[in-house]
Design a protein around this motif. Sequence first.
Motif, PDB file in Angstrom:
ATOM      1  N   LEU A 547       1.494   6.598   3.721  1.00 33.85           N
ATOM      2  CA  LEU A 547       1.023   5.212   3.898  1.00 33.85           C
ATOM      3  C   LEU A 547       1.367   4.681   5.285  1.00 33.85           C
ATOM      4  CD1 LEU A 547       1.972   3.787   0.387  1.00 33.85           C
ATOM      5  CD2 LEU A 547      -0.319   4.344   1.219  1.00 33.85           C
ATOM      6  N   LEU A 582       6.779  -1.884   2.375  1.00 41.95           N
ATOM      7  CA  LEU A 582       6.038  -1.301   1.263  1.00 41.95           C
ATOM      8  C   LEU A 582       6.786  -1.651  -0.019  1.00 41.95           C
ATOM      9  CD1 LEU A 582       5.372   2.182   2.871  1.00 41.95           C
ATOM     10  CD2 LEU A 582       3.700   0.343   2.581  1.00 41.95           C
ATOM     11  N   SER A 657       3.090  -0.075  -3.691  1.00 45.55           N
ATOM     12  CA  SER A 657       2.870   1.263  -3.112  1.00 45.55           C
ATOM     13  C   SER A 657       3.215   2.339  -4.130  1.00 45.55           C
ATOM     14  CB  SER A 657       3.748   1.450  -1.869  1.00 45.55           C
ATOM     15  OG  SER A 657       3.458   0.468  -0.913  1.00 45.55           O
TER      16      SER A 657
END
Length: 845
Positions: A547, A582, A657
């Motif tokens: 990510l 995140l 996430s």
Amino acid sequence: MPNSRPRPRRAGSGAGAPGRDELVSRSLQSAEHCLGSQDFGTAYAHYLLVLSLAPELKDDVKETFQYTLFRWAEELDALSRTQDLLGCYEQALELFPDDEVICNSMGEHLFRMGFRDEAAGYFHKAVKLNPDFNDAKENFYRVANWLVERWHFIMLNDTKRNTIYNAAIQKAVCSGSKSVLDIGAGTGILSMFARKAGAHSVYACELSKTMYELACDVVAANEMEEGIKLLHMKSLDIKIPKHIPERVSLVVTETVDAGLFGEGIVESLIHAWEHLLLQPKTKGENGDCEKYGKVIPASAVIFGIAVECAEIRRHHRVGVKDVAGISLPTNVKFQSPAYSSVDGEETIEPYTTEKMSRVPGGYLALTECFEIMTVDFNNLQELKSLATKKPDKIGVPVIKEGVLDAIVVWFVLQLDDEHSLSTSPSEETCWEQAVYPVHDLADYWIKLGDEVIMEVSCQDCYLRIQSISVFHSEHEMEVGKSFTRNKDLLSFGNEAELCSALANLQTSKPDVVEQLCVLESTEIALLNNIPYHEGFKMAMKKVLSSLTPEKLGQAMDTQCQNNEMSYESGPSNSDQSTPEPLYVLDVSEGFSVLPVIAGTLGQVKPYSSVEKDQHRATLDIICEANHFPKDTLEFWLRHVEDESAVLQRPKSDKLWSIIILDVIEPSGLIQQEIMEKAAISRCLLQSGGKIFPQYVLMFGLLVESQTLMEESAVQGAERTLGFNIAPFINQFQVPVRVFLDLASLPCIPLSKPVELLRLDLMTPYLNTSNREVKVRICKSGQVTAIPFWYHMYLDDEIRLDTSSEASHWKQAAVVLDNPIQVEMGDELVLSIQHHKSNVSITIKQ
């Protein structure tokens, strides 16, 4: 709610009065209007009117009526309007008495309210109405395990136990003890022994409503209802002559647990001697036994042994100092519930239980067997003194070096001067042994010549083994702290060690507070499960790297340095350059350090769903010890109004996430409603985000296991000495046995492991609701059970095995009603059905 409600045909069809037809039609329209505006109470009232006026519409409106009832019941439940809720269900069942869905829903509400007996009745009825109704079956099995505990089956299958009890009762009755009271009757087998032996008056008391009703059926089926009076009450509440006409000459009971006293035998026998039994015969006195009182069992001797056992250790002591890079600070003290404290505020069972002959990895005896205490159940003064007697100190020499993990306890029940039963680990017995895990020693390693010292007592009517310490012969002083608080006995081998220790004490920080954290044994085993935490760390790191690859890489390189700086110097001034974190949500059951591990993986905002204040305080201390800023970890349940909203977003514009779900219960079953939680979770993930585990493979094999059969159902009338008990108690058998250790289960594998099912949490279209699996027989025998376990895939490479040696999970098994004879080379077809979060396994023939 159904997508489209069926338009009911006009009431009356030419037969009813026009006025009634008009009222029914208007009420239906009003009900639909109310449903549209979510006014479920008014809609429900309209449907009641419709169905009372036009019962012929039942089939047409049934589905919508159910929906309305369930939604209105939810509102009433939230408002704590219990009487109104139950009233609505009673009205609904008058209209639809054979509706299994309404029966099941009524049972669910009753179960949540704590009315387990009543709930069981509705679940049982729902299953009878529709044997294929999975929700009702799962509910009934859950309640059946609670209502009729599994040890009833094991005990009734123990022919040796039944024979010896029968012989002792027969001897007493034939000697003149003709009036009998059975305390804690269970199925009534001891009462029937007494009646068959010739007792003219038999009374039996049983507190559990389910067991009382079961005993009534059993006694009637064996044509003894005329001779046995069953009482649904505690023996402590029995009064003469209200419940029984006069004092009895014999009390029979088996209200003993693995620790002998845990089911209240001392209290009940003190009361019996004072209020229900005739006076005991004094020594040397002759005369008719009918004039005197006595108890079976007459007495007991309790024995113990000190053992080394890795399996007990990993479930009761946190043996790791570092969990996937997270250090566990020394000022956090983890304890299992079996920790025994004299000055504890509440009475907690001070031991756990194990079938020591089946403990995975076995155990090593470090001492000889030693006597702990004796108790005479026919001596009122001795029974009374048990609770007030000061603890006895016992010293036991060590005969083999090893790690001191527990004191294992069993007893010999002397029914009379001729008949006895032993619950020793070396005996084939229906009883487990009591296990007292050892905590708080400076050094658990003991060797030949040492002495294990402990205090034993019977406080709070529990057998307590406390203040366990070790006397080292060469040092001539005790090592280790006792169980008793405020008695921290530091011990050292010589003067230099003592001086060094005192110096350290003087320079230690005075403000370090010790945090006590009580964890369930499965939570301690989880904390000790290194592969579990390492696996999650690797899998989380992969997802977070994908990510934010560059930022995470930089963050990982400077993590310790940055954390040290931020911890010591406070927040940085360059807030504008701080990247958006995140979000990681852990909704594991119970205590979990996974959010703390996630917090080490860069710019991450972890959320924990732990509920207990004690556990939250512990996680805060762990964060602090690992140099995390204080606000790194959020406790998610503080942010949501109720647990059902636990999967909400952290902010309206942010998505998760990673969401960590607890898919498998420690018992070996799939968590209830886990697939429903996964469906919600998928909607809350950012692009590229993941659910952990991503998918689960279920494995199983065919085995022959007499043990599993005996633990699941009473095996015919021979085991119960000809009494007809099996058909009645076996109504409460469940097809799945949980909390099994497959590695030590007495069984013969008849096939190799096969994959039974795939449950995909990330890509649900890969899941199938029905599957057939062919299994080849590799050894001839009788298939009696299908044990099963899981491989949990955090991703395609990282796998956790719930049957591994380090696993904190147990396994489970489907037990067949009727064994299947197979020959090597045969093929059987297993049918696996997956409905919501429930899985059933059957063999097609």
